[in-house]
Structures are given as C-alpha cells and as structure tokens.
Design a protein around this motif. Structure first.
Motif, mmCIF file in Angstrom:
data_model
loop_
_atom_site.group_PDB
_atom_site.id
_atom_site.type_symbol
_atom_site.label_atom_id
_atom_site.label_comp_id
_atom_site.label_asym_id
_atom_site.label_seq_id
_atom_site.Cartn_x
_atom_site.Cartn_y
_atom_site.Cartn_z
ATOM 1 N N PHE A 121 -16.768 -56.223 88.513
ATOM 2 C CA PHE A 121 -15.533 -55.349 88.949
ATOM 3 C C PHE A 121 -15.179 -54.797 88.107
ATOM 4 C CE2 PHE A 121 -15.891 -58.358 92.117
ATOM 5 C CZ PHE A 121 -15.358 -58.532 93.622
ATOM 6 N N PRO A 122 -15.118 -53.317 87.949
ATOM 7 C CA PRO A 122 -14.276 -52.561 87.661
ATOM 8 C C PRO A 122 -12.753 -52.922 86.583
ATOM 9 C CG PRO A 122 -14.918 -51.345 89.256
ATOM 10 C CD PRO A 122 -15.746 -52.343 89.278
ATOM 11 N N VAL A 123 -12.238 -53.970 88.138
ATOM 12 C CA VAL A 123 -10.758 -54.335 87.247
ATOM 13 C C VAL A 123 -11.133 -54.904 86.568
ATOM 14 C CG1 VAL A 123 -10.855 -55.654 89.154
ATOM 15 C CG2 VAL A 123 -8.985 -54.959 88.481
ATOM 16 N N TRP A 124 -12.104 -55.994 86.286
ATOM 17 C CA TRP A 124 -12.338 -57.667 85.275
ATOM 18 C C TRP A 124 -11.500 -56.293 83.327
ATOM 19 C CZ3 TRP A 124 -17.027 -59.822 86.601
ATOM 20 C CH2 TRP A 124 -16.409 -61.022 87.799
ATOM 21 N N GLU A 125 -12.465 -55.441 83.775
ATOM 22 C CA GLU A 125 -11.988 -54.903 82.095
ATOM 23 C C GLU A 125 -10.928 -54.385 81.959
ATOM 24 O OE1 GLU A 125 -14.213 -51.278 80.761
ATOM 25 O OE2 GLU A 125 -16.030 -51.950 81.799
ATOM 26 N N THR A 126 -9.093 -54.027 82.656
ATOM 27 C CA THR A 126 -8.280 -54.158 82.212
ATOM 28 C C THR A 126 -7.568 -55.861 82.504
ATOM 29 O OG1 THR A 126 -7.751 -53.447 84.062
ATOM 30 C CG2 THR A 126 -8.577 -51.321 82.892
ATOM 31 N N ALA A 127 -7.910 -55.979 83.287
ATOM 32 C CA ALA A 127 -7.500 -57.343 83.396
ATOM 33 C C ALA A 127 -7.717 -58.552 82.370
ATOM 34 C CB ALA A 127 -7.521 -57.676 85.374
ATOM 35 N N PHE A 128 -8.493 -58.645 82.546
ATOM 36 C CA PHE A 128 -8.637 -59.698 81.509
ATOM 37 C C PHE A 128 -8.776 -58.647 80.377
ATOM 38 C CE2 PHE A 128 -11.918 -61.734 84.845
ATOM 39 C CZ PHE A 128 -10.806 -62.586 84.836
ATOM 40 N N GLU A 129 -8.629 -58.248 79.759
ATOM 41 C CA GLU A 129 -8.084 -56.942 78.641
ATOM 42 C C GLU A 129 -9.898 -57.443 78.146
ATOM 43 O OE1 GLU A 129 -4.839 -58.872 76.781
ATOM 44 O OE2 GLU A 129 -3.223 -58.152 78.310
ATOM 45 N N LEU A 130 -10.687 -56.537 78.015
ATOM 46 C CA LEU A 130 -12.192 -57.513 77.767
ATOM 47 C C LEU A 130 -12.513 -56.381 76.259
ATOM 48 C CD1 LEU A 130 -14.583 -57.589 80.638
ATOM 49 C CD2 LEU A 130 -13.726 -59.472 79.665
ATOM 50 N N GLY A 131 -12.954 -57.036 75.491
ATOM 51 C CA GLY A 131 -13.132 -56.730 73.530
ATOM 52 C C GLY A 131 -14.970 -55.282 74.231
ATOM 53 N N ALA A 132 -15.175 -55.528 75.061
ATOM 54 C CA ALA A 132 -16.117 -54.356 75.135
ATOM 55 C C ALA A 132 -16.253 -53.807 76.922
ATOM 56 C CB ALA A 132 -17.426 -55.647 74.880
ATOM 57 N N PRO A 133 -17.409 -52.776 76.988
ATOM 58 C CA PRO A 133 -17.424 -52.796 78.644
ATOM 59 C C PRO A 133 -18.341 -53.748 79.334
ATOM 60 C CG PRO A 133 -18.101 -51.041 77.038
ATOM 61 C CD PRO A 133 -17.470 -51.935 75.940
ATOM 62 N N LEU A 134 -17.930 -53.993 80.726
ATOM 63 C CA LEU A 134 -18.810 -54.334 81.622
ATOM 64 C C LEU A 134 -20.080 -53.808 81.406
ATOM 65 C CD1 LEU A 134 -16.415 -55.257 84.109
ATOM 66 C CD2 LEU A 134 -17.309 -56.927 82.763
ATOM 67 N N ARG A 135 -21.677 -54.539 81.687
ATOM 68 C CA ARG A 135 -22.694 -54.307 81.204
ATOM 69 C C ARG A 135 -23.245 -55.671 82.978
ATOM 70 N NH1 ARG A 135 -22.975 -57.964 77.536
ATOM 71 N NH2 ARG A 135 -24.073 -59.882 77.124
ATOM 72 N N ARG A 136 -24.292 -54.523 83.581
ATOM 73 C CA ARG A 136 -24.300 -55.237 84.471
ATOM 74 C C ARG A 136 -25.452 -56.553 84.585
ATOM 75 N NH1 ARG A 136 -24.361 -52.490 89.692
ATOM 76 N NH2 ARG A 136 -26.342 -54.041 90.108
ATOM 77 N N ARG A 137 -25.475 -58.615 84.619
ATOM 78 C CA ARG A 137 -26.222 -59.054 83.958
ATOM 79 C C ARG A 137 -26.122 -59.919 85.893
ATOM 80 N NH1 ARG A 137 -26.732 -63.355 83.239
ATOM 81 N NH2 ARG A 137 -27.747 -63.052 81.565
ATOM 82 N N ARG A 138 -26.568 -60.834 86.231
ATOM 83 C CA ARG A 138 -27.098 -61.601 86.868
ATOM 84 C C ARG A 138 -25.408 -62.857 87.300
ATOM 85 N NH1 ARG A 138 -30.883 -64.808 90.079
ATOM 86 N NH2 ARG A 138 -29.248 -65.761 91.487
ATOM 87 N N HIS A 139 -24.773 -62.589 87.669
ATOM 88 C CA HIS A 139 -24.066 -63.867 87.908
ATOM 89 C C HIS A 139 -24.165 -64.497 87.850
ATOM 90 C CE1 HIS A 139 -19.458 -63.974 89.333
ATOM 91 N NE2 HIS A 139 -19.659 -65.329 89.426
ATOM 92 N N LEU A 140 -23.386 -66.072 86.570
ATOM 93 C CA LEU A 140 -24.089 -66.972 86.436
ATOM 94 C C LEU A 140 -23.191 -68.140 86.511
ATOM 95 C CD1 LEU A 140 -24.994 -66.748 83.111
ATOM 96 C CD2 LEU A 140 -26.317 -66.930 84.526
ATOM 97 N N ASN A 141 -22.903 -69.337 87.570
ATOM 98 C CA ASN A 141 -22.369 -70.852 88.353
ATOM 99 C C ASN A 141 -21.625 -71.015 86.996
ATOM 100 O OD1 ASN A 141 -21.908 -73.380 88.876
ATOM 101 N ND2 ASN A 141 -21.571 -72.400 90.656
ATOM 102 N N THR A 142 -20.038 -71.391 86.390
ATOM 103 C CA THR A 142 -20.130 -72.529 85.539
ATOM 104 C C THR A 142 -19.162 -73.559 86.048
ATOM 105 O OG1 THR A 142 -17.672 -71.962 86.321
ATOM 106 C CG2 THR A 142 -18.161 -69.976 84.738
ATOM 107 N N GLY A 143 -20.248 -74.251 86.749
ATOM 108 C CA GLY A 143 -19.878 -75.691 87.552
ATOM 109 C C GLY A 143 -20.896 -76.317 85.968
ATOM 110 N N PHE A 144 -21.292 -75.472 85.471
ATOM 111 C CA PHE A 144 -22.355 -76.357 84.098
ATOM 112 C C PHE A 144 -22.201 -75.024 83.332
ATOM 113 C CE2 PHE A 144 -25.559 -77.306 81.811
ATOM 114 C CZ PHE A 144 -25.722 -78.017 80.705
#
Length: 344
Positions: A121-144
């Motif tokens: 989501f574009p909102v992630w860039e501002t909400a998480f104060e990311l240090g770089a723009p978002l790029r498209r990639r497969r969503h990964l599971n953080t269970g592992f």
C-alpha cells in the motif's frame, strides 16, 4: 550447521502446538538453542516448556498484540543466525540449508498464501517512515524468518520501529464472511508484523539480500490435504514431487482447540501433530478427542475429515458454479455458501 538460535512465541492454550514444534525441530536434527517467548503462558505450561527450551517473557506492553512485539526479541541480545518461527508450524525436514543461506548474509522467508499476491500500500511509505520507495515484489510470510544478526544488525530494530507505528486495533480484525482476498486488499495494517517487515523488504532491504524460499516448501491449510506423509517417525512428507520444509496451520482455531472441530481434517499437519503429541509424556491429557491416541481418536478424526471435507467441496462447487449463473441464481448460491462458511 552454523550457529543458530530459534525463537517462537507461545501463550496460554498453545502448549500442544509449541511442544509439537520443538519435537519436530529435534526430530529433524536441530541441536541449537530454542527460546520460547512467553506471551501469556500459565505457570504449568511454562514449567513444561522449561524442560526442553529456554522460556523468557516477550518484552513490551502485554496489552499490545504479541505479533506487534515479535521483533522486540532483539532486547534479549540474540547473536549468530536467528530463526523466528511460529508455534503453529511443524518442521518436516532439516533447516540446515536455510540456516546456511542466512549465515551467508541472506534474509530467508517463504512466500505467503497466494491470496496476498504482491500486497503493498502506498500509505506504508509514510506510515512506516521508509527510507526508500516501495518496489513491487511477492508478499512473504513472517511465520518463518531466518537471518544473521552480524550481517543485519539493524533488521530487528527497524522491524520493531515499523511495528510500533501500526494501530493495534487494526491488526487481525475479524470480519464475518469476508474473503481473505478482500481483507488483505482493503486493510493495509491487518497483517501486523508481516506488513511491517514486508514494507522494509520492499524498500530498504536490497532485493539481492532476500532469499525467497520455494513456495511449495511451506504448506498452508488450503493445500495440506495434498501432502503425503511418507514416514511419521522422521516426519518426511511429499508435496507435488518435492519435500516440504514447513507445515503451517495458519489462522484459528488451531487443531488442538476444541472449537476446531469445524475445521479439522485428517491432513498432514494434524496427523503429525497426533504423532508428536502421542510420543510426548508432557502432552496435555485433555486434548480434543481427535488428537487422543488409540482407535477412538483415529475414528473421531476420520469422522471430522469426512464432515469437513464435504463442506470444503460444497464451498468450492458453490464458488465455481456461481460465476456462470444469472444474477438472482448467483445470489442464492452465494447465500448458501455463506451458510456453509458459518458452520466451519
């Protein structure tokens, strides 16, 4: 194997799953330290787990959802290769190859369920104060998640910072009859720690540092019935010609909870859960009937497999058939599907 430490979270009522996870790790050859992060264990459960693992409180405010506090394990001072693994998983073969990748500097995760796609989501860039723009990639599971603290000393800190920016009330909000795809598409923080880490992987973490593991090596419930248990003693399984590494029983209820009778199948996870708990002298005596040893337990599981398998088949038929029907007929069939879902 390079030095590795495993961390898993567990709370009241999760003892069966946590015992099975630890037993599966030992069965498949992991000899390193296992730390259980206590997010609300009873004194009895804690005493049982302390016989086979280090048990430490998960840092942070206990009123905050545990998944948002997961990266705060950094406050425990981990070193070497860290493997964070959910307590609703069973490991079915050695993790040596993943640990080796992590020791070499890779951040190792498995793809999430296909329904999440390339969720971002574009909102992630501002909400998480990311240090770089978002790029498209497969969503990964953080269970592992496996990585080297020496190679990535700031990963847990940045993950923690991102998690702290998520409104707790937006995590895992239950919505009746809402398909997962809709849930994931409309709620940018629904996945909690998973959304936070994926935002970092899509921006601040270089693509070449991410070792995305094969999709068919982490099996979710939707495909669990396709997994063949080759050897219950060694936990060896086969799936579409390959050998899965993890069986991951996501979402709730879990098969050791009584209310899961609406969901339980005689699939690979449940079969191996039965086997691992059967061989554990500390397994709870009040397990649901379908997890209890002996002929009675096997019969109960067969009955539930027949019942719930029929529900799944009916739901799939309703979904497929609805696509080709006129409006009024489609609405009626989808209403039937919702009734079936409400029984699960």
């Amino acid at each position: 194997m390079s030095r590795a430490s495993i961390f898993t979270m567990s709370s009241a009522g999760y003892l069966p799953g946590t015992l099975a996870l630890i037993a599966s790790l030992r069965t498949t050859g992991f000899e390193g330290e296992v730390t259980v992060l206590d997010t609300g264990l009873t004194d009895y459960e804690r005493s049982i787990l302390e016989r086979r693992a280090t048990v430490r409180p998960l840092p942070g405010d206990a009123s905050v959802h545990p998944v948002l506090r997961k990266p705060r394990l950094r406050e425990l001072g981990p070193s070497g290769v860290v493997v964070v693994i959910d307590s609703d998983m069973i490991v079915t073969r050695s993790l040596d190859h993943v640990v080796a990748q992590a020791a070499g500097g890779k951040i190792c995760l498995f793809p999430d369920h296909p329904s999440t796609g390339d969720r971002s989501f574009p909102v992630w860039e501002t909400a998480f104060e990311l240090g770089a723009p978002l790029r498209r990639r497969r969503h990964l599971n953080t269970g592992f998640v496996a990585f080297s603290v020496e190679h990535w000393p700031d990963l847990l800190r940045r993950w923690d910072e991102a998690c702290r920016k998520i409104p707790p009330e937006e995590v895992f909000v239950p919505v009746m009859h809402e398909p997962p795809a809709t849930r994931f598409a409309s709620r940018p923080f629904w996945g909690g720690d998973q959304d936070a880490l994926n935002a970092l992987l899509m921006s601040e973490i270089p693509e070449e540092a991410i070792a995305e593991q094969p999709e068919d090596e982490e099996i979710f419930p939707a495909r669990m019935a396709e997994v063949e248990v080759v050897d219950e003693a060694t936990l060896e399984c086969r799936f579409r010609g390959g050998s899965p590494v993890l069986l991951h029983y996501v979402l709730s209820p879990k098969p050791w909870q009584p209310s899961s009778w609406r969901r339980v199948r005689a699939d690979a996870y449940v079969r191996l859960l039965r086997r691992l708990l059967r061989d554990d002298p500390d397994a709870p005596a009040d397990l649901p009937r379908w997890l209890q040893p002996g002929a009675g337990g096997r019969a109960a599981l067969r009955a539930l497999d027949t019942l719930n398998g029929g529900k799944v088949a009916a739901e799939k038929a309703a979904r497929a058939g609805a696509q080709s029907l006129p409006g009024p007929a489609r609405a009626a069939l989808l209403a039937l599907r919702d009734q079936i879902l409400s029984l699960r």
